[in-house]
Scaffold this active site. Structure first.
Site: not given
Lengths: 417, 403
Positions: A156-159, A306
């Site tokens: 998720t969200e490039l975490i 991101w």
């Protein structure tokens, strides 16, 4: 102009497109007076309207363009998608033709589906078991709908950080995606393949945020020095770049929604492959890069994402309301599962979606600059109030108290505000 | 630049936000190089200031053969409340001092303005709200200088939509005769356009600022030991929505027992509000303080966990900024000018009792919500000052002088 290294006659660098497809289940205006009275948490009307609008403006026309390109270039034009479970469910409910068009694209063999949490949640940070379950649920959906078992993961969200990479490798994935944030790359280029330090042999693919944002954010900006961005100009920027890959990662809603049709974004997409092939460059998907030797290993302790300029967690965990809401939802998990109440379990999971916490962000609210994109709330405070009311109804149904000020139980000690 | 300004109250003698607003504006103007002469019906002893010359119209009234001008004018007086006050004074044998009704008082004030305009050097006339409009028109007739009509509240705001015709006529005349009109919010501007059909480009919006002074240490009231405190502070009149506040108080108490309410202010609806809270069985939950001024206002804010402004029609709502200055979170009605300029606040429609209750209960329940509102709200209010509105007014003065 993008700070990349010019090279001689080494092999050309390919483009790796990955598009994120996500829609949350937005909550309706759920008030104090609804608690214990009804459990209609989600705004079906608004979710339907938004889905229908984006289907028309983005998903359907862009899918058509991509399908045509895949057919035209006979296997040479390919892309990767990550589609969340909450988006897939809403396609089935409100826009089944979108799901069909994704399937059609998938049938060409030119689409790779990536793995992520079904609910687009931040569970990686708070509950490894839930994180694992949500990934498995997503994988199941990918198999059922598209007949693919993903081998590459994007969170998720490039975490991303060391711990997450390690866990994902243990789950059997060969590679993971992350933001090519300056503060972790330093002098390094995002255009090479790396290895997360904590993994045995996992590959790390980093987003080239400059080239990605040229399309996702700057494309229609008339004050931008490079406006208008033509496929030719863009391909000229890319062709001298040295590296293993140019990772262009962005929200799929870029096409037609963030960048409206009148910016020329659709024509850009249609003509880009021609310009790319003309320069003897190509396209590749993440799983095709698994065999590439990593250039270096990266040691990323503090989570990166991101989002925003900070590229950290502050969009979802930047204030006390967000922490409190997060703390309460995960502290309820065991009671929710023990209830075996399918409706509550499903609702609780939908509430773990990151968007609910994003709406509570106060970072730029002083300037009136809200996280605006289809944000159903007037303010972050309204968002918090609605979310807590819903949690209180779930607690009421479960006959549990939502304790005030309990410490957040997290398996991960490294999380800091 | 010399400004001849007509108003009717000035701190420390005031009954509402208008005195505060005029004080702030004249202070800001003087810092930006304007010389302001401020004329009010009576200049009480002590109403002096180092940045503005204050004139009492009563001094001039003598010369125009009106015996005394111990005027009964106070800015928020309705015709009826004037009569009540007049009659009560009548009973105490002072009746000969005053004119028979409010309009006579307004005329008396207006009659002095020509003389003042002759005597006081000025480049421009600036008047505040309907009671001074005729004074401004008269002054303009004498000096021929541009007239700026400032509208802080329309008669429609004050009366909850049931205007007194005489007053709205006076208001209309002022707006019509003005070279330019200043409204204190877009909300007010829209009201002026809607009710008086004034051309939109004649109306300039200047949002209020607030003094940069920081308030002292947080006052700790013994009330806060056991209970959370919700505050209403303003005139207890139909415009301010005190009736909605009392209904909300009942609903909040039902959902959050450890709460007390403060109603700070006076007004014609006060007896009804006291009766209504008894009827609802929440008399023991509400403290009626009467009119507060000075430090007591700050203490009230600092005691409160939340300030609620449920105004039916609030042209600006300076008091909401004062609450934020005192680090108090706010819930304001969407029918207010201040809701245009503050983001870090809770906002509801004034009539939406359930939604107000929903928000208040959550604020009382969750420290983190209160803290975020407090932190971000008090940060946001820092961007308000006295210079910005003063500079905007100066620019409007220049525009009027060059028309």
């Amino acid at each position: 102009m993008h700070g990349n290294i010019l090279r001689g006659d080494a092999p050309m660098t390919n483009i790796c497109f990955y598009f994120q497809v996500h829609q949350p289940f937005r909550l309706r205006k759920y008030s104090l007076f609804d608690i214990g009275q009804n459990s209609n948490y989600f705004d079906d009307k608004k979710n339907k309207e938004i889905m229908e609008k984006i289907a028309k403006k983005c998903y359907l026309p862009t899918n058509k363009i991509l399908l045509d390109l895949m057919k035209k270039y006979e296997g040479r034009f390919k892309i990767a998608f990550s589609i969340t479970g909450t988006a897939l469910e809403q396609f089935s409910m409100y826009a089944p033709e979108v799901l069909q068009s994704f399937k059609k694209m998938s049938d060409t063999g030119c689409v790779e589906f990536l793995s992520e949490t079904y609910y687009h949640s931040l569970s990686a940070l708070f509950d490894k078991k839930e994180f694992t379950q949500q990934i498995q649920q997503h994988t199941k959906a990918m198999k059922e709908l598209f007949g693919q078992k993903p081998t590459v993961f994007r969170n998720t969200e490039l975490i991303f950080n060391n711990e997450i990479a390690k866990h994902i490798e243990e789950m059997g994935y060969k590679a993971i995606l992350a933001e090519g944030a300056d503060h972790v790359l330093g002098w390094r280029s995002p255009n090479f393949v790396y290895k997360p330090k904590t993994t045995k042999g996992m590959k790390l693919f980093l987003k080239n945020y400059r080239l990605s944002d040229d399309i996702a954010f700057r494309f229609g900006n008339k004050n931008w020095e490079s406006y208008p961005l033509t496929p030719k100009k863009y391909a000229d920027w890319i062709s001298p770049i040295m590296g293993d890959t140019i990772n262009l990662f962005m929200d799929y809603e870029t096409f037609g929604e963030h960048q409206w049709e009148d910016t020329g974004i659709f024509n850009f997409l249609k003509q880009l492959p021609y310009e790319v092939f003309k320069r003897k460059l190509g396209f590749q998907t993440p799983s095709e890069m698994i065999s590439v030797q990593p250039k270096d290993q990266l040691d990323i302790h503090n989570p990166i994402s991101w989002a925003d300029l900070e590229r950290d967690l502050s969009a979802w965990l930047g204030n006390k309301m967000q922490w409190s809401a997060m703390q309460r939802i995960y502290s309820m998990k065991n009671s929710v599962y023990e209830s075996k109440d399918e409706f509550l379990i499903d609702a609780w999971r939908k509430l773990t979606t990151s968007d609910h916490f994003y709406y509570m962000c106060t970072k730029w609210f002083n300037d009136g600059d809200v996280h605006k994109y289809f944000n159903p709330y007037d303010s972050p405070y309204d968002s918090f109030i609605t979310f807590m009311n819903v949690l209180n109804d779930i607690a009421f149904r479960l006959k549990i108290e939502t304790k005030q000020n309990t410490q957040l139980q997290t398996t991960n000690k490294w999380i800091k505000i | 630049m010399n400004i001849l300004m007509f108003g009717w109250e000035f701190p420390p003698f005031k009954t509402g936000g208008l005195g505060t607003a005029c004080h702030g504006l004249t202070k800001g103007l003087s810092r930006n190089g304007a010389k302001v002469t401020f004329v009010m019906p009576i200049a009480p002893e002590g109403a002096q200031s180092n940045f503005v010359k204050i004139l009492g119209a009563d001094k001039f009234a003598k010369k125009i053969k009106i015996h005394k001008i111990n005027s009964l004018l106070t800015p928020y007086m309705t015709s009826e409340s004037y009569e009540t006050k007049y009659n009560s004074l009548n009973a105490s044998g002072k009746q000969e001092v005053y004119g028979k009704n409010l309009y006579e008082e307004v005329q008396r004030f207006s009659a002095t303005s020509g003389m003042i305009a002759k005597q006081e050097k000025h480049d421009l006339i600036h008047v505040h709200d309907w009671m001074t409009y005729q004074a401004g028109i008269n002054a303009k007739k004498i000096s021929g200088k541009p007239l700026i009509v400032h509208i802080h509240a329309t008669e429609f705001d004050r009366t909850g939509g049931n205007p007194n015709n005489t007053i709205s006529n006076i208001e209309y005349n002022g707006l019509k005769e003005a070279d330019l009109v200043i409204a204190n919010s877009n909300f007010t501007k829209q009201n002026v356009i809607q009710h008086y059909k004034i051309k939109p480009d004649k109306i300039k919006v200047v949002h209020w600022g607030i003094d940069e002074t920081n308030y002292g240490e947080k006052y700790k009231s013994p009330m806060t030991q056991k209970d959370k405190i919700v505050l209403f502070l303003g005139r207890v009149t139909i415009q301010k929505g005190p009736d909605y506040f009392i209904e909300v108080a009942k609903k909040v108490s039902d959902n959050y027992p450890n709460v007390k309410f403060i109603v700070a202010g006076e007004g014609d609806m006060l007896p009804r509000m006291i009766a209504r809270s008894a009827e609802l069985g929440i008399s023991h939950k509400i403290v009626f303080t009467g009119f507060l001024q000075g430090q007591d206002v700050y203490k009230a804010f600092q005691t409160a966990d939340l300030y609620v402004m449920p105004s039916v029609s609030e042209p600006f709502g300076l008091v909401a900024l004062e609450a934020l200055k005192n680090n108090t979170p706010i819930l304001i009605s969407k029918q207010s000018g201040v809701s245009e300029v503050i983001n870090n606040a809770l906002k509801t429609d004034f009539w939406d009792i359930n939604e107000m209750t929903n928000k208040i209960v959550n604020v009382l329940k969750y420290d983190e919500l209160r803290e975020e509102l407090r932190e971000n709200g008090s940060k946001e209010v820092q961007k308000f000052n006295l210079d910005t509105p003063a500079k905007k007014c100066m620019a409007i003065y220049c525009e009027a002088m060059h028309q």
